[in-house]
Design a protein around this motif. Structure first.
Motif, PDB file in Angstrom:
ATOM      1  N   MET A 196       0.855  -1.183   0.000  1.00 28.70           N
ATOM      2  CA  MET A 196       0.000   0.000   0.000  1.00 28.70           C
ATOM      3  C   MET A 196       0.896   1.239   0.000  1.00 28.70           C
ATOM      4  SD  MET A 196      -3.163  -0.509  -0.117  1.00 28.70           S
ATOM      5  CE  MET A 196      -4.224   0.612   0.732  1.00 28.70           C
ATOM      6  N   ASN A 197       0.966   1.910  -1.155  1.00 32.37           N
ATOM      7  CA  ASN A 197       1.794   3.120  -1.216  1.00 32.37           C
ATOM      8  C   ASN A 197       0.891   4.345  -1.199  1.00 32.37           C
ATOM      9  OD1 ASN A 197       3.829   1.326  -1.580  1.00 32.37           O
ATOM     10  ND2 ASN A 197       3.632   1.359  -3.807  1.00 32.37           N
TER      11      ASN A 197
ATOM     12  N   ASP B 109     -14.426   5.982  -6.448  1.00 32.47           N
ATOM     13  CA  ASP B 109     -14.979   4.617  -6.369  1.00 32.47           C
ATOM     14  C   ASP B 109     -14.010   3.640  -7.004  1.00 32.47           C
ATOM     15  OD1 ASP B 109     -16.992   5.886  -5.259  1.00 32.47           O
ATOM     16  OD2 ASP B 109     -18.373   5.772  -6.984  1.00 32.47           O
ATOM     17  N   LEU B 110     -13.387   4.052  -8.130  1.00 31.01           N
ATOM     18  CA  LEU B 110     -12.444   3.163  -8.803  1.00 31.01           C
ATOM     19  C   LEU B 110     -11.297   2.807  -7.864  1.00 31.01           C
ATOM     20  CD1 LEU B 110     -11.425   1.805 -11.387  1.00 31.01           C
ATOM     21  CD2 LEU B 110     -10.231   3.931 -11.915  1.00 31.01           C
ATOM     22  N   ILE B 111     -10.814   3.815  -7.135  1.00 31.72           N
ATOM     23  CA  ILE B 111      -9.687   3.566  -6.216  1.00 31.72           C
ATOM     24  C   ILE B 111     -10.132   2.618  -5.116  1.00 31.72           C
ATOM     25  CG2 ILE B 111      -8.295   4.676  -4.435  1.00 31.72           C
ATOM     26  CD1 ILE B 111      -8.056   7.064  -6.363  1.00 31.72           C
ATOM     27  N   ALA B 112     -11.337   2.869  -4.594  1.00 31.71           N
ATOM     28  CA  ALA B 112     -11.827   1.986  -3.530  1.00 31.71           C
ATOM     29  C   ALA B 112     -11.957   0.567  -4.071  1.00 31.71           C
ATOM     30  CB  ALA B 112     -13.174   2.502  -3.033  1.00 31.71           C
ATOM     31  N   GLU B 113     -12.450   0.462  -5.309  1.00 33.96           N
ATOM     32  CA  GLU B 113     -12.664  -0.858  -5.894  1.00 33.96           C
ATOM     33  C   GLU B 113     -11.333  -1.581  -6.112  1.00 33.96           C
ATOM     34  OE1 GLU B 113     -13.166  -1.824 -10.389  1.00 33.96           O
ATOM     35  OE2 GLU B 113     -14.773  -0.511  -9.682  1.00 33.96           O
ATOM     36  N   LEU B 114     -10.262  -0.800  -6.412  1.00 32.39           N
ATOM     37  CA  LEU B 114      -8.957  -1.427  -6.657  1.00 32.39           C
ATOM     38  C   LEU B 114      -8.259  -1.762  -5.345  1.00 32.39           C
ATOM     39  CD1 LEU B 114      -7.642   0.797  -9.601  1.00 32.39           C
ATOM     40  CD2 LEU B 114      -8.296  -1.607  -9.676  1.00 32.39           C
TER      41      LEU B 114
ATOM     42  N   PRO C 185      -2.532  -0.221  -3.568  1.00 32.76           N
ATOM     43  CA  PRO C 185      -1.462  -1.178  -3.859  1.00 32.76           C
ATOM     44  C   PRO C 185      -0.847  -0.872  -5.223  1.00 32.76           C
ATOM     45  CG  PRO C 185      -3.624  -2.228  -3.879  1.00 32.76           C
ATOM     46  CD  PRO C 185      -3.805  -0.882  -3.303  1.00 32.76           C
ATOM     47  N   ALA C 186       0.430  -1.188  -5.386  1.00 38.34           N
ATOM     48  CA  ALA C 186       1.176  -0.685  -6.547  1.00 38.34           C
ATOM     49  C   ALA C 186       0.557  -1.128  -7.866  1.00 38.34           C
ATOM     50  CB  ALA C 186       2.616  -1.183  -6.452  1.00 38.34           C
ATOM     51  N   GLU C 187       0.003  -2.384  -7.907  1.00 35.73           N
ATOM     52  CA  GLU C 187      -0.447  -2.849  -9.225  1.00 35.73           C
ATOM     53  C   GLU C 187      -1.739  -2.149  -9.639  1.00 35.73           C
ATOM     54  OE1 GLU C 187      -1.606  -5.177  -5.836  1.00 35.73           O
ATOM     55  OE2 GLU C 187       0.346  -4.948  -6.773  1.00 35.73           O
ATOM     56  N   GLY C 188      -2.419  -1.437  -8.687  1.00 36.48           N
ATOM     57  CA  GLY C 188      -3.674  -0.787  -9.070  1.00 36.48           C
ATOM     58  C   GLY C 188      -3.446   0.447  -9.914  1.00 36.48           C
ATOM     59  N   ILE C 189      -2.212   1.002  -9.855  1.00 37.73           N
ATOM     60  CA  ILE C 189      -1.965   2.284 -10.519  1.00 37.73           C
ATOM     61  C   ILE C 189      -2.155   2.161 -12.026  1.00 37.73           C
ATOM     62  CG2 ILE C 189      -0.087   3.877 -11.121  1.00 37.73           C
ATOM     63  CD1 ILE C 189      -1.254   4.486  -8.493  1.00 37.73           C
ATOM     64  N   GLU C 190      -1.730   1.011 -12.577  1.00 37.55           N
ATOM     65  CA  GLU C 190      -1.813   0.844 -14.031  1.00 37.55           C
ATOM     66  C   GLU C 190      -3.262   0.955 -14.492  1.00 37.55           C
ATOM     67  OE1 GLU C 190       0.893   0.956 -15.560  1.00 37.55           O
ATOM     68  OE2 GLU C 190      -0.244   1.039 -17.434  1.00 37.55           O
TER      69      GLU C 190
ATOM     70  N   VAL D 133       0.207  11.325 -11.602  1.00 39.97           N
ATOM     71  CA  VAL D 133       0.202  10.568 -10.348  1.00 39.97           C
ATOM     72  C   VAL D 133       1.612  10.629  -9.799  1.00 39.97           C
ATOM     73  CG1 VAL D 133      -0.232   8.353  -9.293  1.00 39.97           C
ATOM     74  CG2 VAL D 133      -1.549   9.043 -11.274  1.00 39.97           C
ATOM     75  N   THR D 134       1.746  11.113  -8.562  1.00 40.48           N
ATOM     76  CA  THR D 134       3.095  11.153  -7.972  1.00 40.48           C
ATOM     77  C   THR D 134       3.094  10.286  -6.728  1.00 40.48           C
ATOM     78  OG1 THR D 134       2.343  13.139  -6.874  1.00 40.48           O
ATOM     79  CG2 THR D 134       3.819  13.430  -8.723  1.00 40.48           C
ATOM     80  N   ARG D 135       4.242   9.665  -6.491  1.00 40.70           N
ATOM     81  CA  ARG D 135       4.336   8.818  -5.304  1.00 40.70           C
ATOM     82  C   ARG D 135       4.784   9.703  -4.159  1.00 40.70           C
ATOM     83  NH1 ARG D 135       7.990   3.804  -4.157  1.00 40.70           N
ATOM     84  NH2 ARG D 135       6.937   3.141  -2.268  1.00 40.70           N
ATOM     85  N   LEU D 136       4.215   9.483  -2.972  1.00 38.49           N
ATOM     86  CA  LEU D 136       4.564  10.334  -1.839  1.00 38.49           C
ATOM     87  C   LEU D 136       5.459   9.546  -0.888  1.00 38.49           C
ATOM     88  CD1 LEU D 136       1.086  11.907  -1.052  1.00 38.49           C
ATOM     89  CD2 LEU D 136       2.932  12.851  -2.406  1.00 38.49           C
ATOM     90  N   ASP D 137       6.638  10.116  -0.547  1.00 41.35           N
ATOM     91  CA  ASP D 137       7.451   9.468   0.494  1.00 41.35           C
ATOM     92  C   ASP D 137       6.982   9.986   1.856  1.00 41.35           C
ATOM     93  OD1 ASP D 137       8.187  12.017   0.365  1.00 41.35           O
ATOM     94  OD2 ASP D 137      10.283  11.680  -0.150  1.00 41.35           O
ATOM     95  N   LYS D 138       7.664   9.525   2.898  1.00 43.99           N
ATOM     96  CA  LYS D 138       7.113   9.822   4.232  1.00 43.99           C
ATOM     97  C   LYS D 138       7.151  11.310   4.537  1.00 43.99           C
ATOM     98  CE  LYS D 138      11.288   8.641   6.971  1.00 43.99           C
ATOM     99  NZ  LYS D 138      12.208   9.038   5.974  1.00 43.99           N
ATOM    100  N   TYR D 139       8.164  12.016   3.976  1.00 36.64           N
ATOM    101  CA  TYR D 139       8.195  13.455   4.248  1.00 36.64           C
ATOM    102  C   TYR D 139       7.022  14.135   3.571  1.00 36.64           C
ATOM    103  CZ  TYR D 139      12.928  12.366   5.680  1.00 36.64           C
ATOM    104  OH  TYR D 139      14.007  11.831   6.301  1.00 36.64           O
ATOM    105  N   ALA D 140       6.679  13.635   2.362  1.00 36.24           N
ATOM    106  CA  ALA D 140       5.587  14.272   1.631  1.00 36.24           C
ATOM    107  C   ALA D 140       4.269  14.062   2.370  1.00 36.24           C
ATOM    108  CB  ALA D 140       5.501  13.689   0.233  1.00 36.24           C
TER     109      ALA D 140
END
Lengths: 117, 87
Positions: free
Chosen positions: A1-2, A28-33, A68-73, A90-97
């Motif tokens: 889970m990123n 909804d799409l995100i929730a579904e994924l 989860p990473a595979e949902g991004i595609e 879409v940007t990935r957020l690290d812990k500082y972000a």
């Protein structure tokens, strides 16, 4: 889970409720994924720095979510297919972000004026 | 004695350049947000081009974060790629 952050520019011709329905559609799409939305922040109509697709204004929408990473595609395919979306990122957020977004949302930066020279 | 050589009584005080510091280390900023345009404008000159490290005074690690954030902001047309008298 990123942790991810999605920024979308919709065509300015979009009406208010279309804007809401498309927001809901993606959430909804995100929730579904198998993800969950942390915070949604529609900026609304804003003028662009340079014309995109011959238009000078766009409706901005920022969404912070975990997935989860595979949902991004799959999410990306939906975004590319949608004609109302002019541009998305879409940007990935690290812990500082994540911590930055959290403090910014709860008014953490009111006193710390980090913009001074 | 060259005619145009002017002798000053006291030595001219050269204007000492302001000591540059990396504002990210000083204020403990860890993340450069690409949505925060006001903050990113400090690292961009009038034409909207990125300032080099020697002018912005950033350390390498944070200069890279700034360039990445500015390029993302440009991609999402929050900042122009090139403009004149931007500020």
């Amino acid at each position: 889970m990123n942790n991810y952050e999605l920024m979308v520019i919709f065509t300015p011709v979009l009406s208010e409720e279309d804007f809401k329905t498309s927001q809901k559609k993606y959430q909804d799409l995100i929730a579904e994924l198998g993800g969950s939305t942390v915070h949604t922040n529609p900026w609304g109509l804003k003028s662009l720095a340079y014309p995109i697709q011959k238009k000078t204004t766009g409706i901005y929408w920022v969404l912070e979510f975990t997935l989860p990473a595979e949902g991004i595609e799959k999410l990306k395919i939906q975004l590319l297919r949608d004609e109302q979306v002019m541009r998305h990122m879409v940007t990935r957020l690290d812990k500082y972000a994540v911590e930055y977004n959290y403090t910014k949302r709860n008014g953490g930066f009111a006193k710390l004026d980090k913009t001074e020279a | 004695m060259a005619k145009n050589e002017i002798k000053y009584l006291t030595a001219i005080k050269q204007e000492k350049p302001k000591k540059k510091f990396c504002r990210f280390k000083k204020y403990g900023i860890k993340y450069v947000d690409y949505k925060d345009i006001e903050f990113l404008k400090k690292f961009v000159n009038e034409q909207g081009k990125l300032l080099p490290r020697r002018l912005s005074g950033n350390s390498l690690k944070y200069q890279r974060k700034v360039t990445e954030a500015v390029k993302k902001a440009r991609q999402m047309s929050l900042m122009p790629f090139v403009t004149d008298l931007y500020k």
